[in-house]
Design an enzyme around this catalytic site. Structure first.
Site, short mmCIF file in Angstrom:
data_model
loop_
_atom_site.label_atom_id
_atom_site.label_comp_id
_atom_site.label_asym_id
_atom_site.label_seq_id
_atom_site.Cartn_x
_atom_site.Cartn_y
_atom_site.Cartn_z
N CYS A 1 47.36 78.09 29.99
CA CYS A 1 48.37 78.83 29.23
C CYS A 1 48.76 80.13 29.95
O CYS A 1 49.91 80.59 29.85
CB CYS A 1 47.89 79.11 27.81
SG CYS A 1 46.30 79.97 27.71
N LEU B 1 43.71 79.93 66.95
CA LEU B 1 43.44 80.28 68.35
C LEU B 1 42.67 81.58 68.54
O LEU B 1 42.06 81.78 69.58
CB LEU B 1 44.76 80.35 69.13
CG LEU B 1 45.61 79.06 69.12
CD1 LEU B 1 46.85 79.25 69.97
CD2 LEU B 1 44.81 77.86 69.60
N ASN B 2 42.70 82.47 67.55
CA ASN B 2 42.02 83.76 67.73
C ASN B 2 40.51 83.66 67.59
O ASN B 2 39.79 84.60 67.92
CB ASN B 2 42.56 84.79 66.74
CG ASN B 2 42.18 84.49 65.32
OD1 ASN B 2 41.99 83.33 64.94
ND2 ASN B 2 42.07 85.53 64.49
N LYS C 1 41.67 68.44 66.34
CA LYS C 1 40.63 69.37 66.75
C LYS C 1 39.46 68.66 67.43
O LYS C 1 38.95 69.11 68.47
CB LYS C 1 40.12 70.15 65.54
CG LYS C 1 41.06 71.23 65.04
CD LYS C 1 40.41 72.04 63.92
CE LYS C 1 41.32 73.18 63.49
NZ LYS C 1 40.71 74.00 62.42
#
Length: 395
Positions: free
Chosen positions: A163, A61-62, A76
């Site tokens: 690893c 929202l920002n 969306k």
């Protein structure tokens, strides 16, 4: 009085007609996509289609200004269409809550490669754009005239040896990647490349490393070694205590038996469920963090163990209705699980622990999005589209 000699940017009637008649597909309704849709709606484009598989999250929202709090959880593409129609009710705009490829996310390199190849095959111009913090790029791609999106090699995405992830983590990101792999091993699709158990093929080990084993290994753990992690987890009904002791105590003891790994490194410390859940060594951290927002806190070890158990309970319930789960940084139970596991493993290996906010940023490969950068890039993208219309209108 100051005067300006700038020449107004005026489109001819033919160009305006070409712009109104052309069809534009916007791939993605995120930060740039919202800006582009607004610019298109106000620039005379009439035929627009928008595709996005994502749903709206509070964190959007920002900067994705077509969305409001009441839209959270909705598609969306659908909401973007509804909002843009407020700018121009006469638009012919279609929305698709779907993926441009078989991949879930639109904002990734595979999706961009796919769109690039489809546009080249159909001989349709492509405006490729993106931002990363304060930087951004806009590129017009046209078959026979420009290079394509894949013509120049892109920087390789950061990866780590298996690893290192499984045996000898030394940075927070190693623990975060391991935690995401553990999520997939327990709840996601089977992927042998994301094994989280100790790696006996580690090149640092002696030739007979594959023979290493703990003499005190109990019968249950022996069964785990012969079964997939997912199958064993289902058989024990995702018991959080058994899971915890397997990954944070038994596997760590196994790693300690690989003596060559710890000749020049600080060895890890196995951690049992009972010890973690009653840990009292981080009371100062708790007091300090009480002043911070929940997501900005570095969780205590005891809280990590509680969140580990509670998130497993929720994820197990979600899995009962599906074949597998897909990890998403915006899915709270999945993000809580990764945060708890990453910090527990970091504690075991004497690595700095991180807040949920920091882990979300790292795990989700998040680069801070800046609304101004999105707006500039979107403006340039639409200028490119207009230049295409200008070329058509002046032919």
């Amino acid at each position: 009085m100051a005067t300006s000699s700038a020449i107004p940017y005026v489109l001819s009637d033919k160009v305006r007609e070409a712009v109104a008649n052309c069809k534009v597909l916007v791939v993605g309704a995120g930060g740039i996509g919202c800006e582009i849709l607004k610019n298109l709606a106000l620039s005379g484009f009439q035929n627009i289609e928008i595709i996005d598989l994502d749903t709206i999250d509070v964190s959007n929202l920002n900067r994705q200004f077509l969305f409001r709090k009441e839209h959270v959880g909705k598609p969306k593409a659908v909401v973007a269409r509804e909002t843009v129609l407020n700018y121009n009710p006469n638009l012919n705009i279609k929305a698709y809550h779907d993926s441009i490829t078989t991949s879930k996310s639109l904002d990734n390199r595979n999706a961009r490669n796919h769109v690039n190849r489809m546009c080249l095959a159909a001989d349709i111009p492509l405006i490729e754009s993106g931002t990363s913090g304060y930087t951004g790029q806009v590129e017009l791609i046209k078959k026979g005239l420009t290079q394509c999106y894949e013509c120049q090699p892109k920087p390789p995405q950061r990866s780590f040896p298996g690893c290192t992830i499984r045996n000898t983590p030394s940075e927070p990101i190693h623990c975060i990647v391991w935690a995401k792999h553990l999520f997939n091993q327990l709840f996601g699709e089977d992927d042998p490349d994301q094994d989280v158990s100790p790696d006996t093929a580690d090149p640092e080990l002696a030739a007979d490393a594959g023979k290493l084993a703990l003499n005190e290994e109990n019968e249950t753990d022996g069964d785990v070694q012969r079964k997939s992690t997912n199958l064993w987890a289902k058989e024990i009904d995702y018991n959080p205590e058994k899971l915890f002791n397997k990954f944070f105590q038994d596997d760590i003891k196994y790693l300690l038996s690989m003596e060559n790994l710890w000749k020049k490194r600080k060895p890890p410390k196995p951690l049992a469920w009972a010890e973690a859940s009653s840990h009292e060594g981080d009371s100062n951290t708790i007091i300090e963090n009480n002043l911070k927002a929940e997501d900005m806190q570095v969780w205590s070890l005891s809280k990590c163990s509680k969140v580990f158990a509670s998130s497993i309970s929720v994820l197990k319930s979600e899995l009962s209705n599906k074949n597998f789960l897909v990890w998403d940084k915006d899915d709270k139970p999945g993000m809580d699980f990764v945060t708890a596991c990453a910090n527990i493993r970091a504690h075991i290996f004497s690595i700095d622990q991180k807040s949920r906010f920091e882990i979300k940023s790292i795990a989700g490969n998040i680069v801070p999005a800046i609304a101004t950068t999105n707006a500039i890039v979107a403006g340039l993208a639409v200028l490119h589209v207009q230049s295409i219309g200008r070329g058509i209108g002046e032919m």
